[in-house]
Motif scaffolding. Structure first.
Motif, PDB file in Angstrom:
ATOM      1  N   GLU A  19      22.983 -41.559 -29.597  1.00  0.00           N
ATOM      2  CA  GLU A  19      22.010 -41.740 -28.766  1.00  0.00           C
ATOM      3  C   GLU A  19      22.091 -41.257 -27.429  1.00  0.00           C
ATOM      4  OE1 GLU A  19      20.392 -45.873 -29.113  1.00  0.00           O
ATOM      5  OE2 GLU A  19      22.090 -46.166 -30.426  1.00  0.00           O
ATOM      6  N   VAL A  20      23.196 -41.254 -26.720  1.00  0.00           N
ATOM      7  CA  VAL A  20      23.267 -40.442 -25.395  1.00  0.00           C
ATOM      8  C   VAL A  20      23.194 -39.130 -25.485  1.00  0.00           C
ATOM      9  CG1 VAL A  20      25.123 -40.104 -23.491  1.00  0.00           C
ATOM     10  CG2 VAL A  20      24.723 -42.547 -24.555  1.00  0.00           C
ATOM     11  N   ILE A  21      23.636 -38.648 -26.677  1.00  0.00           N
ATOM     12  CA  ILE A  21      23.661 -36.946 -26.647  1.00  0.00           C
ATOM     13  C   ILE A  21      22.239 -36.935 -26.940  1.00  0.00           C
ATOM     14  CG2 ILE A  21      24.160 -35.161 -28.432  1.00  0.00           C
ATOM     15  CD1 ILE A  21      26.626 -36.040 -26.435  1.00  0.00           C
ATOM     16  N   ARG A  23      19.616 -38.460 -25.950  1.00  0.00           N
ATOM     17  CA  ARG A  23      18.785 -38.496 -24.576  1.00  0.00           C
ATOM     18  C   ARG A  23      18.990 -37.170 -23.866  1.00  0.00           C
ATOM     19  NH1 ARG A  23      17.840 -43.529 -22.199  1.00  0.00           N
ATOM     20  NH2 ARG A  23      18.999 -42.900 -20.372  1.00  0.00           N
ATOM     21  N   ALA A  24      20.364 -36.737 -23.769  1.00  0.00           N
ATOM     22  CA  ALA A  24      20.467 -35.418 -23.185  1.00  0.00           C
ATOM     23  C   ALA A  24      19.669 -34.209 -23.704  1.00  0.00           C
ATOM     24  CB  ALA A  24      21.919 -35.070 -22.927  1.00  0.00           C
ATOM     25  N   GLN A  25      19.876 -34.215 -25.140  1.00  0.00           N
ATOM     26  CA  GLN A  25      19.058 -33.130 -25.509  1.00  0.00           C
ATOM     27  C   GLN A  25      17.440 -33.222 -25.325  1.00  0.00           C
ATOM     28  OE1 GLN A  25      20.185 -33.762 -29.841  1.00  0.00           O
ATOM     29  NE2 GLN A  25      20.314 -31.472 -29.833  1.00  0.00           N
ATOM     30  N   GLY A  26      17.107 -34.481 -25.051  1.00  0.00           N
ATOM     31  CA  GLY A  26      15.567 -34.393 -24.401  1.00  0.00           C
ATOM     32  C   GLY A  26      15.074 -34.553 -23.115  1.00  0.00           C
ATOM     33  N   GLY A  27      16.295 -34.286 -22.402  1.00  0.00           N
ATOM     34  CA  GLY A  27      16.256 -34.026 -20.814  1.00  0.00           C
ATOM     35  C   GLY A  27      16.440 -35.188 -20.045  1.00  0.00           C
ATOM     36  N   THR A  28      17.071 -36.143 -20.582  1.00  0.00           N
ATOM     37  CA  THR A  28      17.349 -37.539 -19.698  1.00  0.00           C
ATOM     38  C   THR A  28      18.783 -37.695 -19.540  1.00  0.00           C
ATOM     39  OG1 THR A  28      15.416 -38.661 -20.641  1.00  0.00           O
ATOM     40  CG2 THR A  28      17.329 -39.934 -19.551  1.00  0.00           C
ATOM     41  N   PRO A  29      19.553 -37.449 -18.508  1.00  0.00           N
ATOM     42  CA  PRO A  29      20.966 -37.712 -18.058  1.00  0.00           C
ATOM     43  C   PRO A  29      21.298 -39.179 -18.223  1.00  0.00           C
ATOM     44  CG  PRO A  29      19.923 -37.447 -16.191  1.00  0.00           C
ATOM     45  CD  PRO A  29      18.922 -37.382 -17.256  1.00  0.00           C
ATOM     46  N   THR A  30      22.620 -39.482 -18.522  1.00  0.00           N
ATOM     47  CA  THR A  30      23.198 -40.713 -18.620  1.00  0.00           C
ATOM     48  C   THR A  30      24.314 -41.000 -17.856  1.00  0.00           C
ATOM     49  OG1 THR A  30      22.350 -41.098 -20.857  1.00  0.00           O
ATOM     50  CG2 THR A  30      23.852 -42.650 -20.375  1.00  0.00           C
ATOM     51  N   VAL A  31      24.503 -41.940 -16.901  1.00  0.00           N
ATOM     52  CA  VAL A  31      25.584 -41.897 -16.096  1.00  0.00           C
ATOM     53  C   VAL A  31      26.314 -42.892 -16.591  1.00  0.00           C
ATOM     54  CG1 VAL A  31      26.356 -42.992 -13.981  1.00  0.00           C
ATOM     55  CG2 VAL A  31      24.330 -41.456 -13.999  1.00  0.00           C
TER      56      VAL A  31
END
Length: 86
Positions: A19-21, A23-31
């Protein structure tokens, strides 16, 4: 994993890695945090590439300035420098 979560503990990030990956593909970073402290981020590759390019430009400008101020300073090619680190 809630879509509003832009920060996850390392444990939660590991549990929700796909899910984190996504999200990144969709343009949303995760800290990613460890013991409450931010230690890493999973960011869209476009953001990472832009950051890398900015760093390259910054150091290139510094090198150009240093060479202009000290034209007699010896220079080295990457081929000469890289073997020292392998």
């Amino acid at each position: 994993m809630d879509d509003s979560q832009n920060e996850l503990s390392a444990r939660d990030a590991r549990a929700h890695f796909t899910e984190v990956i996504t999200r990144a593909q969709g343009g949303t970073p995760t800290v990613i945090t460890r013991n409450g402290q931010a230690v890493a981020a999973v960011v869209p590759i476009e953001d990472f590439n832009a950051f890398e390019d900015a760093i390259d430009r910054y150091f290139s400008r510094d090198a150009d300035r240093d060479l202009a101020e000290n034209p007699d300073t010896p220079t080295y090619s990457m081929a000469e420098v890289i073997p020292d680190y392998t």
